[in-house]
Enzyme design. Structure first.
Site, PDB file in Angstrom:
ATOM      1  N   ARG A 122     134.943   8.221  57.260  1.00 26.69           N
ATOM      2  CA  ARG A 122     136.921   8.698  58.574  1.00 26.69           C
ATOM      3  C   ARG A 122     136.899   7.725  59.131  1.00 26.69           C
ATOM      4  NH1 ARG A 122     135.624  13.801  57.099  1.00 26.69           N
ATOM      5  NH2 ARG A 122     136.615  14.536  55.134  1.00 26.69           N
ATOM      6  N   LYS A 144     144.712  -5.094  60.081  1.00 23.48           N
ATOM      7  CA  LYS A 144     145.383  -5.394  58.668  1.00 23.48           C
ATOM      8  C   LYS A 144     143.980  -5.488  58.168  1.00 23.48           C
ATOM      9  CE  LYS A 144     149.253  -6.321  58.575  1.00 23.48           C
ATOM     10  NZ  LYS A 144     150.883  -6.434  57.799  1.00 23.48           N
ATOM     11  N   GLU A 186     147.773 -21.650  59.165  1.00 20.16           N
ATOM     12  CA  GLU A 186     148.166 -20.247  59.807  1.00 20.16           C
ATOM     13  C   GLU A 186     148.367 -20.717  61.124  1.00 20.16           C
ATOM     14  OE1 GLU A 186     149.073 -17.669  59.038  1.00 20.16           O
ATOM     15  OE2 GLU A 186     147.999 -17.348  57.040  1.00 20.16           O
ATOM     16  N   LYS A 228     148.988 -14.482  68.238  1.00 21.55           N
ATOM     17  CA  LYS A 228     149.113 -13.339  67.195  1.00 21.55           C
ATOM     18  C   LYS A 228     148.642 -11.905  68.469  1.00 21.55           C
ATOM     19  CE  LYS A 228     147.262 -10.787  63.079  1.00 21.55           C
ATOM     20  NZ  LYS A 228     146.895 -11.152  61.876  1.00 21.55           N
ATOM     21  N   GLU A 238     153.564  -3.269  61.990  1.00 16.63           N
ATOM     22  CA  GLU A 238     154.428  -3.809  61.503  1.00 16.63           C
ATOM     23  C   GLU A 238     156.100  -3.080  61.296  1.00 16.63           C
ATOM     24  OE1 GLU A 238     153.352  -6.850  58.934  1.00 16.63           O
ATOM     25  OE2 GLU A 238     155.235  -6.928  57.556  1.00 16.63           O
ATOM     26  N   ARG A 242     155.538  -8.087  64.190  1.00 14.57           N
ATOM     27  CA  ARG A 242     154.788  -8.180  63.740  1.00 14.57           C
ATOM     28  C   ARG A 242     155.269  -9.321  62.107  1.00 14.57           C
ATOM     29  NH1 ARG A 242     148.701  -5.448  62.407  1.00 14.57           N
ATOM     30  NH2 ARG A 242     148.284  -7.527  61.745  1.00 14.57           N
ATOM     31  N   ASN A 246     154.737 -13.037  58.811  1.00 11.20           N
ATOM     32  CA  ASN A 246     155.366 -13.786  57.713  1.00 11.20           C
ATOM     33  C   ASN A 246     155.551 -14.660  57.923  1.00 11.20           C
ATOM     34  OD1 ASN A 246     153.863 -11.748  57.413  1.00 11.20           O
ATOM     35  ND2 ASN A 246     155.840  -9.890  56.915  1.00 11.20           N
ATOM     36  N   HIS A 249     155.470 -16.869  53.646  1.00 12.69           N
ATOM     37  CA  HIS A 249     155.007 -15.225  53.281  1.00 12.69           C
ATOM     38  C   HIS A 249     155.688 -14.953  51.801  1.00 12.69           C
ATOM     39  CE1 HIS A 249     151.712 -15.820  55.923  1.00 12.69           C
ATOM     40  NE2 HIS A 249     150.978 -15.090  55.697  1.00 12.69           N
ATOM     41  N   HIS A 253     153.355 -16.239  49.117  1.00 12.60           N
ATOM     42  CA  HIS A 253     153.410 -15.072  48.096  1.00 12.60           C
ATOM     43  C   HIS A 253     153.777 -15.219  46.806  1.00 12.60           C
ATOM     44  CE1 HIS A 253     151.645 -12.536  51.391  1.00 12.60           C
ATOM     45  NE2 HIS A 253     150.980 -12.321  50.884  1.00 12.60           N
ATOM     46  N   HIS A 267     145.689 -19.198  49.704  1.00 12.67           N
ATOM     47  CA  HIS A 267     146.673 -17.992  50.609  1.00 12.67           C
ATOM     48  C   HIS A 267     147.392 -19.260  51.539  1.00 12.67           C
ATOM     49  CE1 HIS A 267     148.389 -15.081  52.333  1.00 12.67           C
ATOM     50  NE2 HIS A 267     147.688 -15.963  54.464  1.00 12.67           N
TER      51      HIS A 267
HETATM   52  N1  LIG Z   1     143.557  -9.181  57.145  1.00 14.90           N
HETATM   53  C1  LIG Z   1     145.075  -9.674  57.373  1.00 14.90           C
HETATM   54  O1  LIG Z   1     145.629  -9.877  58.781  1.00 14.90           O
HETATM   55  C2  LIG Z   1     144.835 -11.166  56.587  1.00 14.90           C
HETATM   56  C3  LIG Z   1     145.438 -12.557  57.227  1.00 14.90           C
HETATM   57  C4  LIG Z   1     145.383 -13.481  56.507  1.00 14.90           C
HETATM   58  C5  LIG Z   1     144.337 -13.462  55.626  1.00 14.90           C
HETATM   59  N2  LIG Z   1     144.289 -12.868  54.745  1.00 14.90           N
HETATM   60  C6  LIG Z   1     142.774 -12.658  53.514  1.00 14.90           C
HETATM   61  O2  LIG Z   1     141.975 -13.418  54.384  1.00 14.90           O
HETATM   62  C7  LIG Z   1     141.642 -14.048  52.864  1.00 14.90           C
HETATM   63  C8  LIG Z   1     141.393 -16.114  53.073  1.00 14.90           C
HETATM   64  O3  LIG Z   1     140.642 -15.867  54.094  1.00 14.90           O
HETATM   65  P1  LIG Z   1     139.387 -17.068  53.833  1.00 14.90           P
HETATM   66  O4  LIG Z   1     141.150 -18.629  53.735  1.00 14.90           O
HETATM   67  O5  LIG Z   1     139.291 -17.112  55.544  1.00 14.90           O
HETATM   68  O6  LIG Z   1     139.354 -17.311  52.777  1.00 14.90           O
HETATM   69  P2  LIG Z   1     137.266 -16.871  52.238  1.00 14.90           P
HETATM   70  O7  LIG Z   1     137.457 -15.625  52.863  1.00 14.90           O
HETATM   71  O8  LIG Z   1     137.399 -16.967  50.958  1.00 14.90           O
HETATM   72  O9  LIG Z   1     136.959 -18.348  52.749  1.00 14.90           O
HETATM   73  C9  LIG Z   1     137.888 -19.723  52.155  1.00 14.90           C
HETATM   74  C10 LIG Z   1     136.303 -19.961  51.868  1.00 14.90           C
HETATM   75  O10 LIG Z   1     135.863 -20.704  52.476  1.00 14.90           O
HETATM   76  C11 LIG Z   1     133.459 -20.255  52.934  1.00 14.90           C
HETATM   77  N3  LIG Z   1     133.197 -20.439  53.540  1.00 14.90           N
HETATM   78  C12 LIG Z   1     133.773 -19.390  54.528  1.00 14.90           C
HETATM   79  N4  LIG Z   1     133.185 -19.856  56.286  1.00 14.90           N
HETATM   80  C13 LIG Z   1     132.372 -20.978  55.959  1.00 14.90           C
HETATM   81  C14 LIG Z   1     131.030 -21.740  56.677  1.00 14.90           C
HETATM   82  N5  LIG Z   1     131.498 -20.936  58.388  1.00 14.90           N
HETATM   83  N6  LIG Z   1     131.804 -22.473  55.847  1.00 14.90           N
HETATM   84  C15 LIG Z   1     131.725 -23.036  55.037  1.00 14.90           C
HETATM   85  N7  LIG Z   1     131.756 -21.952  54.380  1.00 14.90           N
HETATM   86  C16 LIG Z   1     132.540 -21.107  54.386  1.00 14.90           C
HETATM   87  C17 LIG Z   1     133.771 -19.102  51.485  1.00 14.90           C
HETATM   88  O11 LIG Z   1     132.908 -19.520  50.976  1.00 14.90           O
HETATM   89  C18 LIG Z   1     135.259 -19.390  50.544  1.00 14.90           C
HETATM   90  O12 LIG Z   1     134.941 -20.345  49.930  1.00 14.90           O
HETATM   91  C19 LIG Z   1     142.674 -13.645  51.806  1.00 14.90           C
HETATM   92  O13 LIG Z   1     142.103 -12.595  50.860  1.00 14.90           O
HETATM   93  C20 LIG Z   1     143.906 -13.475  52.725  1.00 14.90           C
HETATM   94  O14 LIG Z   1     144.860 -12.284  51.328  1.00 14.90           O
HETATM   95  C21 LIG Z   1     144.151 -11.393  55.287  1.00 14.90           C
END
Ligand SMILES: NC(=O)c1ccc[n+]([C@@H]2O[C@H](COP(=O)([O-])OP(=O)(O)OC[C@H]3O[C@@H](n4cnc5c(N)ncnc54)[C@H](O)[C@@H]3O)[C@@H](O)[C@H]2O)c1
Length: 372
Positions: A122, A144, A186, A228, A238, A242, A246, A249, A253, A267
């Site tokens: 939990r 999130k 972003e 943020k 949200e 918040r 987006n 987005h 999306h 993304h």
């Molecule tokens: N929770 C939230 O508020 C929120 C907000 C925006 C996006 N997201 C989510 O985040 C995800 C995208 O995040 P992302 O772009 O970080 O993707 P990711 O975690 O897949 O990383 C992108 C790529 O970079 C590589 N990588 C990571 N760190 C590295 C480093 N230091 N050096 C070399 N390579 C590295 C990873 O292996 C991957 O291939 C999506 O699933 C999206 O839905 C969540």
């Protein structure tokens, strides 16, 4: 230099620590949060290959025992089967209510490990160590967490604020240029949605940022996190403001769905194209100055970013098809599509009664430009 951005959320308050060299100090930074000298690390293969030895050394230096789960890299990891595997591994690793889970990776690991921490017993404590630009400026902050369902992205999840975010900007040095640019979308989004001065700063300094300038990176990550954090503090779950985060987005999306969440479109790339479309739409609706969309597009082009439908390889649905995909987005309320539109650069707002025929025309023209 290290800076701290506080996220004052009452009993759920935490700090975001940002700077070069935080990874080697991770043990000392995290130790005050631990009841016993033990935590569980969840990471993925690409990050582990580059940076896990440094994390292990940092934790060992603070005498912190750290069983580690290394998952596959990539969006596919944000899934039911991997969530089950992770939670079962955390139970087997005897992670208790008082222990912490350390998410060491990009947004994929932050979302997955964060959700596992939210539901394990939990809710156990979470520390985010974001390793991508996207994760440092966005996904690691705000609580999130979640996974994708076979029926859509981020459909299963929970709000679970971390106890600490440690963003070592030196880790950005190993990102591929494509992942860096996707995360940069972003960063630019914050200027576009609420800080025109920051966007002006980015226009002048983003090339230094991309080239690895440490001060520029620190400033960009810090300003993004400040923005943020301020929005999350005013609207944690949200209910209103918040949603400004987006920006780009709703379009984005739909484009991610149209490209099946594949490598065809990351993304952050979808967000950049979505931001450009949101400014086009705002100008067409007479809401923002006509020159704003060209300024956005010029900046994204100067950064070598994908910012037009024409930049997406492979087939796309037609305009009505894309609008239908927007309708499946989770930001639909009362059958109306929510769009974040802009009165100008740095002045976004949520619009709920957008004329979908106008959206369809805009997309049809953008698709025609792509074909031509
Ligand atoms: N929770 C939230 O508020 C929120 C907000 C925006 C996006 N997201 C989510 O985040 C995800 C995208 O995040 P992302 O772009 O970080 O993707 P990711 O975690 O897949 O990383 C992108 C790529 O970079 C590589 N990588 C990571 N760190 C590295 C480093 N230091 N050096 C070399 N390579 C590295 C990873 O292996 C991957 O291939 C999506 O699933 C999206 O839905 C969540």
């Amino acid at each position: 230099m290290t800076v701290t951005v506080p996220v004052p959320l009452g009993a759920r308050s935490y700090d975001i620590r940002i700077g070069e060299g935080l990874l080697p100090r991770a043990g000392a930074e995290i130790a005050p949060l631990l009841r016993r000298r033990r935590l569980a690390v969840v990471t993925e293969a690409t990050v582990a290959a580059q940076h896990l030895p440094a994390l292990e050394a940092a934790l060992a230096a603070a005498r912190i025992e750290a069983p580690t789960l290394v998952l596959d890299a990539g969006e596919g990891t944000k899934s039911w089967p991997v969530l089950e595997r992770t939670v079962e591994w955390l139970i087997a690793a005897q992670v208790n209510r008082d222990d912490l889970v350390l998410a060491f990776g990009g947004g994929v690991i932050g979302d997955l490990a964060g959700f596992a921490a939210a539901i394990l017993r939990r809710g156990v404590g979470l520390v985010q160590m974001p390793t991508t630009l996207l994760a440092q400026v966005d996904s690691s902050v705000g609580g999130k967490t979640g996974i994708n369902s076979p029926q859509g992205k981020n459909l299963v999840g929970a709000f679970h604020q971390p106890r600490l975010v440690l963003a070592d900007t030196a880790l950005l040095g190993t990102l591929s240029p494509r992942d860096f640019r996707a995360g940069y979308a972003e960063v630019a989004k914050y200027g576009l949605l609420g800080d025109a001065g920051f966007f002006v700063w980015l226009e002048a300094n983003a090339s230094a940022l991309a080239a690895g300038d440490p001060d520029a990176r620190l400033h960009a990550v810090r300003r993004s996190c400040e923005m943020k954090a301020a929005i999350v503090v005013r609207d944690e779950t949200e209910q209103g403001e918040r949603a400004l985060l987006n920006l780009g987005h709703t379009f984005g999306h739909a484009l991610e769905a149209a490209t099946h969440y594949s490598d065809r479109l990351l993304h952050g790339e979808a967000v950049a194209i979505g931001c450009a479309l949101a400014f086009d739409l705002s100008a067409r609706l007479g809401l923002c100055p006509q020159e704003a969309p060209s300024r956005v597009a010029a900046h994204f082009a100067a950064m070598g970013m994908r910012h037009r439908l024409a930049d997406i390889p492979g087939p796309l649905p037609d305009a009505p098809g894309l609008v239908a995909l927007m309708g499946q987005d989770k930001k639909v309320r009362d059958s109306r599509l929510a769009f974040v539109l802009a009165r100008d650069i740095g002045d976004a707002f949520v619009a709920r009664d957008v004329d979908l025929a106008m959206v369809e025309r805009l997309l049809a023209e953008a698709l025609a430009a792509r074909a031509g």
